[in-house]
Structure formats: structure tokens, C-alpha cells
Scaffold this motif. Structure first.
Motif, short mmCIF file in Angstrom:
data_model
loop_
_atom_site.label_atom_id
_atom_site.label_comp_id
_atom_site.label_asym_id
_atom_site.label_seq_id
_atom_site.Cartn_x
_atom_site.Cartn_y
_atom_site.Cartn_z
N ALA A 196 0.82 -1.21 0.00
CA ALA A 196 0.00 0.00 0.00
C ALA A 196 0.86 1.26 0.00
CB ALA A 196 -0.93 -0.02 1.22
N ALA A 197 1.94 1.25 0.76
CA ALA A 197 2.83 2.41 0.79
C ALA A 197 3.49 2.62 -0.56
CB ALA A 197 3.88 2.24 1.88
N LEU A 201 3.14 5.95 -2.84
CA LEU A 201 4.32 6.69 -3.29
C LEU A 201 4.36 6.80 -4.81
CD1 LEU A 201 6.86 5.11 -0.81
CD2 LEU A 201 6.41 7.56 -0.99
N ALA A 202 4.02 5.71 -5.50
CA ALA A 202 4.01 5.75 -6.97
C ALA A 202 2.93 6.70 -7.49
CB ALA A 202 3.78 4.34 -7.51
N ALA A 203 1.76 6.71 -6.81
CA ALA A 203 0.69 7.60 -7.25
C ALA A 203 1.02 9.07 -7.03
CB ALA A 203 -0.60 7.24 -6.52
N ARG A 291 10.89 1.63 5.46
CA ARG A 291 11.77 0.96 4.51
C ARG A 291 11.26 1.13 3.08
NH1 ARG A 291 13.28 -5.52 4.58
NH2 ARG A 291 14.63 -5.51 2.72
N ALA A 292 9.95 0.96 2.89
CA ALA A 292 9.38 1.09 1.55
C ALA A 292 9.50 2.51 1.03
CB ALA A 292 7.91 0.66 1.57
N ALA A 293 9.28 3.50 1.91
CA ALA A 293 9.34 4.90 1.48
C ALA A 293 10.74 5.29 1.04
CB ALA A 293 8.85 5.80 2.61
N LEU A 294 11.72 4.95 1.86
CA LEU A 294 13.10 5.32 1.51
C LEU A 294 13.56 4.62 0.23
CD1 LEU A 294 14.73 5.33 5.07
CD2 LEU A 294 14.02 7.29 3.69
N GLN A 295 13.17 3.36 0.07
CA GLN A 295 13.54 2.63 -1.14
C GLN A 295 12.86 3.21 -2.37
OE1 GLN A 295 12.82 -1.56 -0.91
NE2 GLN A 295 13.60 -2.00 -2.96
N LYS A 296 11.59 3.55 -2.24
CA LYS A 296 10.85 4.11 -3.37
C LYS A 296 11.36 5.49 -3.73
CE LYS A 296 7.52 3.42 -6.34
NZ LYS A 296 7.53 2.27 -7.26
N LEU A 297 11.73 6.28 -2.74
CA LEU A 297 12.26 7.61 -3.01
C LEU A 297 13.59 7.53 -3.76
CD1 LEU A 297 11.39 9.42 0.34
CD2 LEU A 297 10.39 9.84 -1.92
N ARG A 298 14.39 6.53 -3.44
CA ARG A 298 15.64 6.34 -4.17
C ARG A 298 15.36 5.96 -5.63
NH1 ARG A 298 17.45 4.07 0.84
NH2 ARG A 298 16.87 1.98 0.12
N GLU A 299 14.29 5.18 -5.85
CA GLU A 299 13.96 4.79 -7.21
C GLU A 299 13.43 5.98 -8.02
OE1 GLU A 299 11.16 1.65 -6.87
OE2 GLU A 299 12.59 0.22 -6.02
N LEU A 300 12.79 6.94 -7.34
CA LEU A 300 12.20 8.08 -8.05
C LEU A 300 13.21 9.18 -8.31
CD1 LEU A 300 8.77 8.33 -6.19
CD2 LEU A 300 9.22 7.42 -8.47
N GLN A 301 14.43 9.02 -7.88
CA GLN A 301 15.44 10.05 -8.12
C GLN A 301 15.83 10.10 -9.60
OE1 GLN A 301 18.68 9.26 -5.42
NE2 GLN A 301 17.59 10.18 -3.68
#
Length: 301
Positions: A196-197, A201-203, A291-301
């Protein structure tokens, strides 16, 4: 440890500006709340099963440990004489607190679950059952068997050892199964909240890019998501724990079910244990979302 605690407190501190980053509604909102509530509801029953199995093992083991049974088989014309001889022997046996022969009505009640209440006990060649209660200190089992063999060759001492061991093992496995269920439920909840997180984050990828352009750091953005999803999980877990406790309280008691049930539920301070589940759900949600937020934020860089 103190630094981690301060970080959790800072994440959960209300911040209206940061809360606007995460949409207050949508499929991720109800999915997180529903998942936490459903998983906590199941945890309450798994916890009740673990505690009930432990009580069952203790109750049955204690009851069987202090009692023993002597089965006396003899011709009908000798049954009473041999019964009196065994009772006299038990009265002089050190370690035997009390001993008595079961009446025909009591033996009929023991056989009623299998053969019905109208069993003609008088017409059947049933052995006489003698119940003895162990004192403190206990009796010498091997010595008592030898004395019984001399006084009444048809008497067999059953100290219930073969009954206690399987019951204790079965109850122990049920208790282990309950704790494993709680672990699996917590893992499943963490996985669902992580999904869900990630979806949230993707949305909000475009919003995150804009926040970065105006100078927001990843920890600030991640904190907004962590705070929102943790609070959702806490609210859902609290509702699930309350619903689970109500359902457990409504279960029939063992005596109301004819002694068949094992008394699934909580007793005494055990009713306080479900209140620990919402904070644990919050910790799981916090760790999974961070954990999911930090990982997703790194992917969105």
C-alpha cells in the motif's frame, strides 16, 4: 535505541504541512486500515488459542498427575471381597491420600458418552474401578503393583502416564501453532502495508518531484508517508483488537457446551494482552513503511 525512539516520536508528531503530502483517502487508505484490522482480529484468536492450550495442558496434567485408577477384574461372586481387600491395602499404603470404589452410577456416567445413558451396567462383566488420590509425598508405584498382584491378581494400576504425555505434547504443539500464526499474521500485515505504501508513493511521484524542487529532503517526505500509514494501522488494529475481544467474550463457556470445549478465551490479566497488539501493529507498519518509502524515493530520483 534512544535515537530510534526519538525518530519514531518525531515521525508520529502531528505536522499538517507534511500530512498534506499523502492523500487522506483512496484505496491505500482503506487497504491499510482494513489489513491492520483484519490481521489484528485474527491475532486475537491466535493469542486466545495459545493461552487456552497452555491452560488446558496444565489443567489436565495436574488433574491426572495426582490421581490414579485401579481396574479390578474378578468373578462376580468375588468382586466385592477383592474390592474390600484392595481398599484395605490402599488404606495402609504410604503416599495414598484417599481411595474409593466408583459406584455403578458413576461407571454408567463414564460410559454414557459412548454407549448411551441406558447401559445395563449390572448385566455386563465390567471391571470395578477404584480411584486413588496421591498424597505428598507420593506412593511407590512399583511397590504398590507388587502388593496388588499378591492381594488381588486381577487388579491393574493405571497412573495415567500414558494419558498425560500425549495431552501435554498436543497442547504444546497447539501453543506453538498459535505463536507461529501470530508471526505469520504480522509478516502478512507488514507485506500488505508495504504494498500500500509503494502504491501511494508511486501515485504521488509527481508531488514528490515538486517537493524536491522546493527543497524538501527525502527524510521529510518519507516521514509524512510513515506517519500517515502508521496512524492508519494503529486505528485499524485498535478496531480489530476490540472486535476480536468482543467475539472471544461471546464464545460459549466450556460448561455451557457440555464440557466439550477447552475454554477458548482469556482469563484474568490475559484480557490485557490484546491491548498490546495495536502498538505492535503500529511498530510493524512503521518499519515496513519507512523501509518502503526510503527505497521508493531512491527509485524516483
Amino acid at each position: 535505541m534512544q535515537e530510534a525512539f526519538q525518530q519514531i516520536v518525531s515521525y508520529l508528531t502531528p505536522d499538517r504541512q507534511a500530512d498534506r503530502v499523502v492523500p487522506p483517502s483512496g484505496h491505500t487508505a482503506w487497504l491499510t486500515t482494513f489489513t491492520a484490522g483484519a490481521m489484528t482480529f485474527l491475532c486475537v484468536f491466535a493469542l486466545a488459542l495459545s493461552l487456552a492450550s497452555g491452560r488446558l495442558a496444565s489443567r489436565w496434567s495436574d488433574a491426572l498427575a495426582r490421581t490414579a485408577t485401579i481396574r479390578l477384574a474378578a468373578p462376580p461372586d468375588q468382586m466385592q471381597a477383592q474390592t474390600d481387600a484392595v481398599l484395605a491395602l490402599l488404606a495402609t499404603t504410604p503416599g495414598v491420600a484417599t481411595a474409593r470404589a466408583l459406584s455403578d452410577d458413576e461407571q454408567r456416567a463414564l460410559l454414557a458418552p459412548w454407549f448411551g445413558p441406558d447401559l445395563p451396567v449390572d448385566a455386563l462383566p465390567l471391571p470395578r474401578l477404584i480411584e486413588l488420590v496421591e498424597g505428598d509425598p507420593g506412593y511407590d508405584g512399583e511397590g504398590l503393583r507388587q502388593r496388588l498382584a499378591a492381594e488381588a491378581p486381577g487388579a491393574v494400576l493405571d497412573d495415567h502416564t500414558r494419558w498425560r504425555r500425549p495431552l501435554a505434547e498436543a497442547a504444546g504443539r497447539l501453543r506453538l501453532l498459535g505463536w507461529l500464526s501470530i508471526l505469520l499474521i504480522g509478516t502478512t500485515m507488514g507485506a500488505m502495508i508495504t504494498l500500500a505504501a509503494n502504491a501511494s508513493l508511486a501515485a504521488n511521484a509527481q508531488v514528490i518531484r515538486v517537493l524536491r524542487l522546493v527543497g524538501a529532503v527525502d527524510n521529510y517526505i518519507a516521514g509524512a508517508f510513515v506517519r500517515r500509514f502508521t496512524l492508519r494501522a494503529l486505528a485499524g488494529a485498535a478496531a480489530g483488537a476490540l472486535a476480536g475481544m468482543i467475539c472471544v467474550a461471546l464464545l460459549p463457556r466450556a460448561d455451557a457446551a457440555g464440557g466439550f470445549l477447552t475454554g477458548l478465551g482469556f482469563t484474568g490479566f490475559g484480557w490485557l494482552l490484546p491491548f498490546l497488539l495495536p502498538p505492535l501493529a503500529g511498530v510493524v507498519a512503521f518499519a515496513a513503511t519507512q523501509r518502503a518509502a526510503l527505497q521508493k524515493l531512491r527509485e524516483l530520483q
